[in-house]
Design a protein around this motif. Sequence first.
Motif, PDB file in Angstrom:
ATOM      1  N   VAL A  16       0.857  -1.184   0.000  1.00 32.75           N
ATOM      2  CA  VAL A  16       0.000   0.000   0.000  1.00 32.75           C
ATOM      3  C   VAL A  16       0.895   1.237   0.000  1.00 32.75           C
ATOM      4  N   PHE A  17       0.622   2.153  -0.917  1.00 31.09           N
ATOM      5  CA  PHE A  17       1.361   3.409  -1.013  1.00 31.09           C
ATOM      6  C   PHE A  17       0.378   4.566  -0.913  1.00 31.09           C
ATOM      7  N   GLY A  18       0.820   5.653  -0.318  1.00 26.32           N
ATOM      8  CA  GLY A  18      -0.011   6.838  -0.168  1.00 26.32           C
ATOM      9  C   GLY A  18       0.397   7.925  -1.144  1.00 26.32           C
ATOM     10  N   THR A  19      -0.581   8.676  -1.601  1.00 28.83           N
ATOM     11  CA  THR A  19      -0.322   9.785  -2.508  1.00 28.83           C
ATOM     12  C   THR A  19      -1.344  10.888  -2.248  1.00 28.83           C
ATOM     13  N   LYS A  20      -0.912  12.133  -2.415  1.00 28.69           N
ATOM     14  CA  LYS A  20      -1.798  13.271  -2.159  1.00 28.69           C
ATOM     15  C   LYS A  20      -2.674  13.597  -3.355  1.00 28.69           C
ATOM     16  N   THR A  21      -2.272  13.198  -4.540  1.00 31.27           N
ATOM     17  CA  THR A  21      -3.069  13.444  -5.743  1.00 31.27           C
ATOM     18  C   THR A  21      -3.284  12.130  -6.474  1.00 31.27           C
ATOM     19  N   HIS A  22      -4.377  12.072  -7.206  1.00 34.19           N
ATOM     20  CA  HIS A  22      -4.751  10.850  -7.927  1.00 34.19           C
ATOM     21  C   HIS A  22      -4.463  11.069  -9.411  1.00 34.19           C
ATOM     22  N   CYS A 116      -3.454   1.725   7.506  1.00 34.51           N
ATOM     23  CA  CYS A 116      -3.627   0.865   6.333  1.00 34.51           C
ATOM     24  C   CYS A 116      -2.328   0.151   5.971  1.00 34.51           C
ATOM     25  N   VAL A 117      -1.201   0.846   6.081  1.00 37.83           N
ATOM     26  CA  VAL A 117       0.088   0.222   5.785  1.00 37.83           C
ATOM     27  C   VAL A 117       0.363  -0.902   6.774  1.00 37.83           C
ATOM     28  N   HIS A 118       0.094  -0.648   8.075  1.00 33.01           N
ATOM     29  CA  HIS A 118       0.319  -1.682   9.076  1.00 33.01           C
ATOM     30  C   HIS A 118      -0.657  -2.846   8.878  1.00 33.01           C
ATOM     31  N   GLY A 119      -1.900  -2.551   8.507  1.00 27.99           N
ATOM     32  CA  GLY A 119      -2.860  -3.606   8.221  1.00 27.99           C
ATOM     33  C   GLY A 119      -2.420  -4.461   7.047  1.00 27.99           C
ATOM     34  N   CYS A 120      -1.845  -3.836   6.020  1.00 29.53           N
ATOM     35  CA  CYS A 120      -1.331  -4.587   4.873  1.00 29.53           C
ATOM     36  C   CYS A 120      -0.163  -5.472   5.290  1.00 29.53           C
ATOM     37  N   THR A 121       0.690  -4.950   6.185  1.00 33.01           N
ATOM     38  CA  THR A 121       1.818  -5.740   6.674  1.00 33.01           C
ATOM     39  C   THR A 121       1.337  -6.960   7.449  1.00 33.01           C
ATOM     40  N   LEU A 122       0.363  -6.763   8.334  1.00 31.56           N
ATOM     41  CA  LEU A 122      -0.163  -7.873   9.120  1.00 31.56           C
ATOM     42  C   LEU A 122      -0.817  -8.923   8.227  1.00 31.56           C
ATOM     43  N   ALA A 123      -1.541  -8.486   7.201  1.00 28.01           N
ATOM     44  CA  ALA A 123      -2.186  -9.436   6.295  1.00 28.01           C
ATOM     45  C   ALA A 123      -1.151 -10.271   5.560  1.00 28.01           C
ATOM     46  N   GLY A 124       0.009  -9.686   5.246  1.00 23.59           N
ATOM     47  CA  GLY A 124       1.050 -10.433   4.565  1.00 23.59           C
ATOM     48  C   GLY A 124       1.764 -11.437   5.446  1.00 23.59           C
ATOM     49  N   PHE A 125       1.652 -11.271   6.773  1.00 22.99           N
ATOM     50  CA  PHE A 125       2.311 -12.185   7.706  1.00 22.99           C
ATOM     51  C   PHE A 125       1.469 -13.409   8.036  1.00 22.99           C
TER      52      PHE A 125
END
Length: 299
Positions: A16-22, A116-125
């Motif tokens: 998961v990556f964050g960005t200020k503009t789409h 969200c980044v931490h949730g993605c990390t936990l899901a991968g573990f």
Amino acid sequence: IYLLGIVDECTGMRWVFGTKTHSEAEIEMIIQRFRVTVRLTHGEIEIIRSDNAAEFARAADWFAYLVDSGIVGEYSVAYEHHQVGAVERGWGIILAIARTLLAQAGFSMSHWYSACVHGCTLAGFVTSDVVNVDGDRLANSAFYRFWRYEPDLRLLRCYGSPMRYYLDPTQRDHKLGLTGEAGYYVGISPENHQAIWVWNGSRYLTVSGSCVIDETRFLEPLAAHATHLPHWPNPAPTDPARIPTPRVLPTAKHALPLQDALPNGFRIKCKYWTYDATTWHWHEATVVGNARASTGRMH
């Protein structure tokens, strides 16, 4: 903040990556950083499959970037669950974990990205059962399938735990400055799997040195009957609370079935259950036709 999700279809690994503009420019920059990260261990990215969003399907710069990078661009087929199901399922898992983490830590929505980044990390573990190309069933995590080594679970702590981390002499304001700084634990660093991610009140930092994390506010004392301890944290098998009570739905008053057809245009009232089956609602209707069922009742 917008979130960009990447899924490796072979291993199920997610990022998961964050960005200020789409925009296609921001997405191109994120993809370029991601390519640099995986190039040394997995080689070049050959295919990128995306949805039909405007920044992908109608952006000339995005097409030019794929051509320059030697990447084949594909677009998911609408309603094809095999192509879009993995991505949508990933968002369902990550967002649910993120909401739980924010509620547990008492953080505001301004920390939505780190949750969200931490949730993605936990899901991968999480370990799951997979079948390889030889037909063998294996139990491992998406992290292991992609990186070929197990994650360091010793770095996992309660999200939002207060902490103090050591400052290297080069990070101090002056020679007599503080040797440590306060912050909050927000997960394993997405930049380095052997380091932790810290929120210091103004920005997120990757910390790999010594630190002290206080998780006491998330720990509850264990108070239960001695017979429950062997089964903790689950209740004892004989505990009545373990056996769900069947839900009893109220019954409607008996109504006599219609034997004769009603004329078209006749106004009637019908009673239906609400969606949660807790009460009845009356609805007005108009007869537009009649048909006799095999039971003899008129519909």
